[in-house]
Design a protein around this motif. Structure first.
Motif, mmCIF file in Angstrom:
data_model
loop_
_atom_site.group_PDB
_atom_site.id
_atom_site.type_symbol
_atom_site.label_atom_id
_atom_site.label_comp_id
_atom_site.label_asym_id
_atom_site.label_seq_id
_atom_site.Cartn_x
_atom_site.Cartn_y
_atom_site.Cartn_z
ATOM 1 N N UNK A 71 24.930 23.452 34.032
ATOM 2 C CA UNK A 71 25.791 24.001 35.065
ATOM 3 C C UNK A 71 25.442 25.466 35.345
ATOM 4 N N UNK A 72 25.235 26.245 34.298
ATOM 5 C CA UNK A 72 24.875 27.656 34.473
ATOM 6 C C UNK A 72 23.484 27.795 35.089
ATOM 7 N N UNK A 73 22.561 26.937 34.675
ATOM 8 C CA UNK A 73 21.225 26.979 35.273
ATOM 9 C C UNK A 73 21.285 26.665 36.764
ATOM 10 N N UNK A 74 22.137 25.732 37.115
ATOM 11 C CA UNK A 74 22.291 25.393 38.537
ATOM 12 C C UNK A 74 22.834 26.592 39.317
ATOM 13 N N UNK A 75 23.784 27.304 38.734
ATOM 14 C CA UNK A 75 24.311 28.511 39.374
ATOM 15 C C UNK A 75 23.196 29.528 39.617
ATOM 16 N N UNK A 76 22.288 29.654 38.658
ATOM 17 C CA UNK A 76 21.183 30.606 38.801
ATOM 18 C C UNK A 76 20.291 30.243 39.981
ATOM 19 N N UNK A 77 20.084 28.953 40.199
ATOM 20 C CA UNK A 77 19.246 28.522 41.312
ATOM 21 C C UNK A 77 19.962 28.689 42.653
ATOM 22 N N UNK A 78 21.271 28.561 42.637
ATOM 23 C CA UNK A 78 22.049 28.704 43.877
ATOM 24 C C UNK A 78 22.252 30.166 44.264
ATOM 25 N N UNK A 79 22.247 31.049 43.282
ATOM 26 C CA UNK A 79 22.492 32.469 43.547
ATOM 27 C C UNK A 79 21.281 33.102 44.236
ATOM 28 N N UNK A 84 23.389 37.946 37.847
ATOM 29 C CA UNK A 84 24.409 36.907 37.752
ATOM 30 C C UNK A 84 25.378 37.301 36.643
ATOM 31 N N UNK A 85 26.647 37.278 36.974
ATOM 32 C CA UNK A 85 27.675 37.572 35.972
ATOM 33 C C UNK A 85 28.347 36.260 35.604
ATOM 34 N N UNK A 86 28.039 35.778 34.406
ATOM 35 C CA UNK A 86 28.644 34.532 33.929
ATOM 36 C C UNK A 86 29.998 34.825 33.313
ATOM 37 N N UNK A 110 18.283 49.784 33.685
ATOM 38 C CA UNK A 110 17.117 49.252 32.976
ATOM 39 C C UNK A 110 17.479 48.064 32.088
ATOM 40 N N UNK A 111 18.758 47.775 31.971
ATOM 41 C CA UNK A 111 19.197 46.665 31.116
ATOM 42 C C UNK A 111 18.948 45.329 31.814
ATOM 43 N N UNK A 112 18.487 44.350 31.042
ATOM 44 C CA UNK A 112 18.287 43.000 31.561
ATOM 45 C C UNK A 112 19.496 42.117 31.290
ATOM 46 N N UNK A 113 20.257 42.482 30.264
ATOM 47 C CA UNK A 113 21.484 41.763 29.917
ATOM 48 C C UNK A 113 22.552 42.789 29.573
ATOM 49 N N UNK A 114 23.778 42.563 30.061
ATOM 50 C CA UNK A 114 24.916 43.416 29.716
ATOM 51 C C UNK A 114 26.045 42.519 29.218
ATOM 52 N N UNK A 115 26.464 42.780 27.996
ATOM 53 C CA UNK A 115 27.626 42.082 27.452
ATOM 54 C C UNK A 115 28.862 42.912 27.708
ATOM 55 N N UNK A 116 29.890 42.295 28.238
ATOM 56 C CA UNK A 116 31.156 42.986 28.416
ATOM 57 C C UNK A 116 32.029 42.861 27.183
ATOM 58 N N UNK A 117 33.199 43.458 27.267
ATOM 59 C CA UNK A 117 34.193 43.402 26.195
ATOM 60 C C UNK A 117 35.210 42.318 26.517
ATOM 61 N N UNK A 162 31.691 36.362 29.173
ATOM 62 C CA UNK A 162 31.654 37.592 29.972
ATOM 63 C C UNK A 162 30.340 38.328 29.730
ATOM 64 N N UNK A 163 29.299 37.937 30.458
ATOM 65 C CA UNK A 163 28.037 38.668 30.334
ATOM 66 C C UNK A 163 27.225 38.569 31.621
ATOM 67 N N UNK A 164 26.368 39.558 31.794
ATOM 68 C CA UNK A 164 25.561 39.710 33.007
ATOM 69 C C UNK A 164 24.091 39.599 32.626
ATOM 70 N N UNK A 165 23.319 38.924 33.446
ATOM 71 C CA UNK A 165 21.883 38.820 33.207
ATOM 72 C C UNK A 165 21.145 38.975 34.536
ATOM 73 N N UNK A 166 20.011 39.615 34.472
ATOM 74 C CA UNK A 166 19.191 39.753 35.667
ATOM 75 C C UNK A 166 18.627 38.379 36.026
ATOM 76 N N UNK A 167 18.805 37.997 37.273
ATOM 77 C CA UNK A 167 18.512 36.615 37.663
ATOM 78 C C UNK A 167 17.051 36.246 37.461
#
Length: 260
Positions: A71-79, A84-86, A110-117, A162-167
């Motif tokens: 499901x998340x991979x599909x979101x990446x292809x649609x975005x 992408x903020x999952x 410069x971050x490729x992934x950001x984890x939120x709190x 709650x995390x962000x990744x560069x698509x």
């Protein structure tokens, strides 16, 4: 250049999703896109479908996947955004949430992934026996009030809530492995799909940041606040660690696993 991001929610729980969509509508900064990936085999949810049809930059995707990873991979292809903020759907956010995401992307460019709190939001009274360390089993992520780089001060894992990744990085590394993560076919609590990806990015020199300013509250359901459920969750974490070859939860002391 203007940074763009898409909020992606895979495998929506419809009741929680109704509430969360209202929170997105109330955001002060509306410069984001939204994908609701409905993985339910019960058919199209007309309420979510109509809402997304009538709202600019909202997309309702109805496609039954094998599980959360697909499901998340599909979101990446649609975005079609830079990031992408999952998010999970069973969360609460403030009206300045999207603004805090954009600020974080700007400050940590410069971050490729950001984890939120992520802090807990209890649906009923918290049991006395449920220690703070075990809260990590509920996808609670709290490494303090300051930004951290990966492997600093215990920041060696994140949670998919709650995390962000560069698509383009996500796609480059093949997305989330289908052998990990929650499945649609059983009631297992398999996980580690996001941490398997993050470890690969980090091992290849990618920068990963913890930013407490990207903040959500995660609902802890009443049925989860039992010794049986926590024991099952811990057991499935061991299975997930074995299958992924990672032990992101290894810092948990043995005595904290003894649920009294």
């Amino acid at each position: 250049m203007k940074v763009t991001f898409c909020i992606s929610i895979g495998g929506v729980d419809r009741e929680y999703a109704y509430n969360l969509v209202e929170k997105f509508d109330s955001q002060i900064n509306k410069n984001f896109k939204l994908i609701l990936q409905d993985n339910d085999d019960a058919g199209v949810d007309q309420k979510l479908f109509d809402k997304c049809q009538s709202t600019e930059n909202y997309l309702y995707d109805k496609f039954v996947c094998t599980g959360l990873s697909e499901s998340r991979n599909r979101c990446a292809l649609l975005a079609d955004t830079d990031y992408i903020h999952y998010l999970d759907d069973d969360i609460e956010i403030k009206e300045e949430f999207s603004a805090s995401v954009l600020n974080s992307l700007s400050e940590n460019d410069t971050a490729l992934v950001i984890s939120g709190k992520t802090l807990p939001k209890w649906e009923s009274a918290r049991p006395d026996w449920l220690s703070d360390n075990i809260l990590q089993m509920f996808s609670i992520v709290d490494f303090g009030a300051s930004k951290l780089k990966f492997k600093q001060k215990g920041f060696s894992w994140l949670a998919g809530v709650n995390f962000i990744v560069k698509r383009d990085v996500l796609i480059h590394f093949g997305g989330f492995p289908l052998r990990l993560g929650r499945s649609c076919f059983d009631k297992s609590l398999l996980s580690n799909e996001e941490n398997f990806l993050v470890q690969n990015i980090w091992k290849n020199g990618g920068e990963i940041i913890y930013d407490p300013n990207v903040f959500v509250e995660h609902y802890i359901k009443e049925y989860q606040m039992t010794r049986d459920w926590v024991s099952k969750r811990v057991a499935w974490q061991a299975v997930s660690d074995f299958l992924s070859g990672e032990e992101w939860y290894s810092e948990l002391e043995n005595e904290d696993l003894l649920i009294k």
